[in-house]
Design an enzyme around this catalytic site. Structure first.
Site, PDB file in Angstrom:
ATOM      1  CG  ASP A 134       0.015  -6.930  -5.498  1.00 18.23           C
ATOM      2  OD1 ASP A 134       0.280  -7.837  -6.299  1.00 18.23           O
ATOM      3  OD2 ASP A 134       0.867  -6.435  -4.731  1.00 18.23           O
ATOM      4  CE1 TYR A 159      -1.626 -15.512 -11.232  1.00 11.72           C
ATOM      5  CE2 TYR A 159      -0.433 -13.463 -10.846  1.00 11.72           C
ATOM      6  CZ  TYR A 159      -1.188 -14.530 -10.372  1.00 11.72           C
ATOM      7  OH  TYR A 159      -1.507 -14.593  -9.035  1.00 11.72           O
ATOM      8  CE  LYS A 163      -5.874 -14.874  -9.049  1.00 10.90           C
ATOM      9  NZ  LYS A 163      -6.399 -16.102  -8.370  1.00 10.90           N
TER      10      LYS A 163
END
Ligand code: NAD
Length: 355
Positions: A134, A159, A163
């Site tokens: 999320d 990060y 993603k």
């Protein structure tokens, strides 16, 4: 089905392997580079189960990935391999771009070459399921509605940016090359076998050892917590029942502030293993906030719960109790992981941070 699962020796991947072997007849080809975050012990019974094979390989190695598809002829892919720790991505983003972006690209290309050569019957069942976070949606303010499948992307950390990039690649391979892909985005997981650099195990183990409990900022940052075994069950439903081109937002409906989490850990430990020196909340220390620390994440899983007939069975308190009890019963594992870190063999020195 024969499933090609990447990152199956990590925290969530190993929970998926255990779930598959206990609750399905599927065969698992587990591709893992065995980074510092991997633990073969977390496979438990899978280590000796003939329905599971472990292949040590890097998803960014194109020849190795082509070979895996050719040799094992999977019916579907569950892609979990990633660099996953936000603080590490701030200290050294290169590995995150390499594995999460380049690695996903290489895996997609190997899957595409394999898929294009399948006959129509096997094409109809093939799925490439990409497991994401999320955190790609950015941060919520206190009154914002939770994230859902249509929330625009707004990643903030190396990060989450890596993603997000991998999610975009996966969807592009669906639209451009008709590879049948599915993306799931999930909130913070916790549970057995989580590497002790993440919040819940770090605080649990520090509290057990009477060490300080570092909490970023004032502890008001909020996360939505999902017990890892509930997530594993949802992921298996996604790969079995999910529709190509769809996104599934998977959440536990258990938002808690970091301070609430730390206090809940202290309270559970106090009840299980009382500390003669006093209540463990005394060990809480507020430390300088993480750079760019997102304030709040929360998932609205309504659509996924309906589509997959799945709902997270554990509330946070039930899942946390199981988790802490697991760490109390498995001291040998986490002591060896911590000892390796202090010996400088597996971890850098900058990871002793928390919430
Ligand atoms: P983890 O760090 O515990 O495990 C990652 C696994 O991937 C390890 O076994 C590691 O050896 C392997 N790996 C890393 N680089 C690799 C490479 N180049 N080739 C092959 N294997 C490689 O991660 P996790 O917490 O289990 O997360 C799994 C997935 O779920 C990740 O994609 C992560 O982004 C996503 N996710 C995690 C959470 C969470 O709370 N942990 C939440 C949402 C989404």
């Amino acid at each position: 089905m024969k499933l090609l699962l990447t990152g199956g020796c990590g925290f969530i991947g190993s929970a998926v392997v255990r779930h598959l072997l206990r609750h399905t007849d599927h065969i698992i080809v587990n591709v893992d580079k065995m980074t510092y975050a991997a633990s073969e012990e977390a496979l438990e019974d899978a280590r000796t189960d003939r329905r599971h094979v472990l292949i040590r390989a890097d998803i960014a190695d194109a020849a190795a990935m082509r070979q895996v598809f050719t040799t094992h002829q999977p019916d579907a892919v569950m892609h979990l391999a990633a660099e996953s720790h936000v603080d590490r991505s701030i200290d050294g983003p290169a590995d995150f771009v390499q594995t999460n972006v380049v690695g996903t690209f290489i895996l997609l290309e190997a899957a595409r070459a394999y898929y294009e050569a399948l006959d129509a019957g096997r094409k109809a069942v093939f799925r490439f399921h990409h497991v994401s976070t999320d955190e790609v949606f950015g941060a919520l303010e206190a009154d914002d509605p939770p994230f859902c499948e249509t929330t625009p992307y707004d990643p903030r950390s190396p990060y989450s940016a890596s993603k997000a990039a991998s999610d975009h690649l996966v969807r592009a391979w669906q639209h451009t090359y008709k590879l049948p892909t599915i993306v799931s985005n999930t909130c913070n997981n916790y549970g057995p076998w989580q590497f002790p650099e993440k919040l819940i195990p770090l605080v649990t183990l520090n509290a057990l050892e009477g060490k300080e409990l570092p909490v970023y900022g004032d502890g008001s940052n909020m996360r939505d917590w999902l017990f890892v075994e509930d997530h594993a069950a949802a992921l298996v439903r996604v790969v079995e029942q999910g529709k190509p081109g769809e996104t599934y937002a998977i959440g536990g409906r258990q938002p808690r502030t970091n301070l609430q989490v730390v206090k809940a850990i202290c309270a559970h430990l106090d009840s299980r293993v009382p500390d003669p020196a006093g209540k463990r909340e005394r060990l809480i220390r507020f430390v300088t906030d993480r750079p760019g620390h997102d304030f709040r994440y929360e998932i609205d899983p309504t659509r996924t719960e309906g589509a997959l007939a799945w709902k997270a069975p554990h509330d946070f308190e039930a899942g946390l109790a199981k988790t802490i009890d697991w760490y109390l019963a498995n001291t040998a594992w986490w002591r060896s992981v911590r000892a390796a870190r202090y010996a400088g063999q597996r971890l850098g020195a900058k990871t002793e941070r928390a919430a």
